[in-house]
Scaffold this active site. Structure first.
Site, PDB file in Angstrom:
ATOM      1  N   SER A 142       0.952  -1.235   0.061  1.00  0.00           N
ATOM      2  CA  SER A 142       0.090  -0.093   0.044  1.00  0.00           C
ATOM      3  C   SER A 142       0.881   1.320  -0.076  1.00  0.00           C
ATOM      4  O   SER A 142       1.414   1.630  -0.911  1.00  0.00           O
ATOM      5  CB  SER A 142      -0.924  -0.051   1.075  1.00  0.00           C
ATOM      6  OG  SER A 142      -2.094   0.747   0.877  1.00  0.00           O
ATOM      7  N   LYS A 194     -22.434  16.400  10.336  1.00  0.00           N
ATOM      8  CA  LYS A 194     -21.165  16.958  11.211  1.00  0.00           C
ATOM      9  C   LYS A 194     -20.525  15.780  11.990  1.00  0.00           C
ATOM     10  O   LYS A 194     -19.172  15.730  12.120  1.00  0.00           O
ATOM     11  CB  LYS A 194     -21.698  17.923  12.043  1.00  0.00           C
ATOM     12  CG  LYS A 194     -20.406  18.533  12.923  1.00  0.00           C
ATOM     13  CD  LYS A 194     -19.479  19.462  11.885  1.00  0.00           C
ATOM     14  CE  LYS A 194     -18.382  20.154  12.639  1.00  0.00           C
ATOM     15  NZ  LYS A 194     -17.361  20.625  11.859  1.00  0.00           N
TER      16      LYS A 194
END
Length: 329
Positions: A142, A194
């Site tokens: 990765s 949020k």
């Protein structure tokens, strides 16, 4: 008050106090590590004698790529120091005696931002006219592949695992645990999303789509970096980039690496490429002396503090999920 709730409160208090204590220890130790310590950590050690006018810098990236310190405190491995590694890259770039760089990589990857910082530094090394070779050890997955892709040549050992091209992001849903412990959270928010990665409730399908769109942007950048670094078509990169690991043999067959070789063979190839068969090979000695010990102590304290913070998040719902170029096996 039930015994279960009393135990939860005591455990939460221990974790919070423990986090404060370990953070304080890290801060105190860190206060002793000055700029002069950085200079000591940047001292050089010759690995192979040779021509000091044509040198090879041997840098090593070992551990999870994070802004602070990666690796596990109890794993017996030294933590990765991101700031110090960036300084090493800068020092190599400014050193006119360095003609080549061997980067030994052993990492499952890590954060998208610090991985990209390293990628940028490696690009700058190449632009300064230095050859950059990567040698992969046990794993370069990765983010480990992300930083390797721009290298002039990539070598891997016969037992190396690499690839895992992709992005991952996760959080833990603590809602059932909190309910069992009798813990409730009151949320006052300015917008519907949020608290999009809150662990105190399940994510909605709309929220999953929002987060997926963010990860897609990071993934597209990863694809482009591999495409440019390995001179591959985007179609081929996307076919390879399903998150899987590849053996060294599979990686070579698919064009993700150039050759299977050990580190000494990689250095020999780099010397030939820079036309300096007798080049001096050196490394930065970042683990010796009292300042190295101070950095190790600071790293250990910081790691334990971070682990306590992770457990503390169960009780405080302080989710810190972020996109990662990381193999999670």
């Amino acid at each position: 008050m039930s015994k279960k709730r009393i135990v939860a409160i005591i455990l939460a208090a221990v974790i919070v106090i423990g986090g404060i204590v370990m953070s304080s220890i890290a801060a105190v130790v860190g206060s002793f590590v000055s700029d002069s310590a950085d200079m000591n950590l940047m001292s050089e050690e010759v690995e192979s004698e040779g021509d000091s006018a044509k040198r090879i810098a041997h840098l090593t990236l070992n551990g999870q790529i994070m802004e602070g310190s990666g690796g596990g405190l109890f794993s017996g491995e030294e933590g990765y120091n991101h700031d110090l590694f960036l300084k090493e890259l800068d020092s190599v770039k400014e050193d006119n005696t360095v003609k080549g760089v061997l980067l030994t990589v052993n990492t499952p990857g890590g954060g998208t931002y610090p991985s990209d910082e390293i990628y940028k530094k490696i690009q700058q090394l190449k632009q300064s006219g230095k050859k950059v070779y990567v040698h992969m050890e046990s794993m370069a997955a990765s983010g480990g592949y992300y930083i390797s892709a721009p290298a002039d040549k990539i070598y891997a050992g016969p037992q190396t695992m690499t690839g895992s091209i992709g992005v991952i992001m996760s959080n833990i849903d603590y809602s059932e645990l909190q309910e069992n412990l009798g813990i409730k959270e009151n949320v006052i928010k300015s917008g519907a999303h949020k608290d999009i990665m809150s662990g105190s409730r399940e994510m909605t399908d709309e929220e999953k789509d929002i987060m997926q769109s963010m990860l897609d942007d990071s993934f597209d950048r990863f694809v482009n970096i591999v495409k440019d670094g390995r001179n591959m078509s985007e179609e081929k990169v996307r076919k390879l980039a399903d998150g899987r690991l590849y053996s060294a043999q599979q990686a070579e067959k698919n064009g993700l690496i150039d050759d299977i070789a050990y580190e000494d063979e990689t250095i020999k190839a780099l010397k030939k490429d820079i036309k300096a068969k007798d080049a001096e090979v050196f490394k930065y000695n970042g683990q010796s002396g009292v300042f190295g010990s101070l950095y190790s102590a600071k790293t250990a304290a910081s790691q334990l503090s971070n682990q306590l913070e992770d457990v503390k998040a169960i009780f405080t719902n302080n989710t810190d999920a972020r996109p990662m170029y990381l193999y999670e096996g």
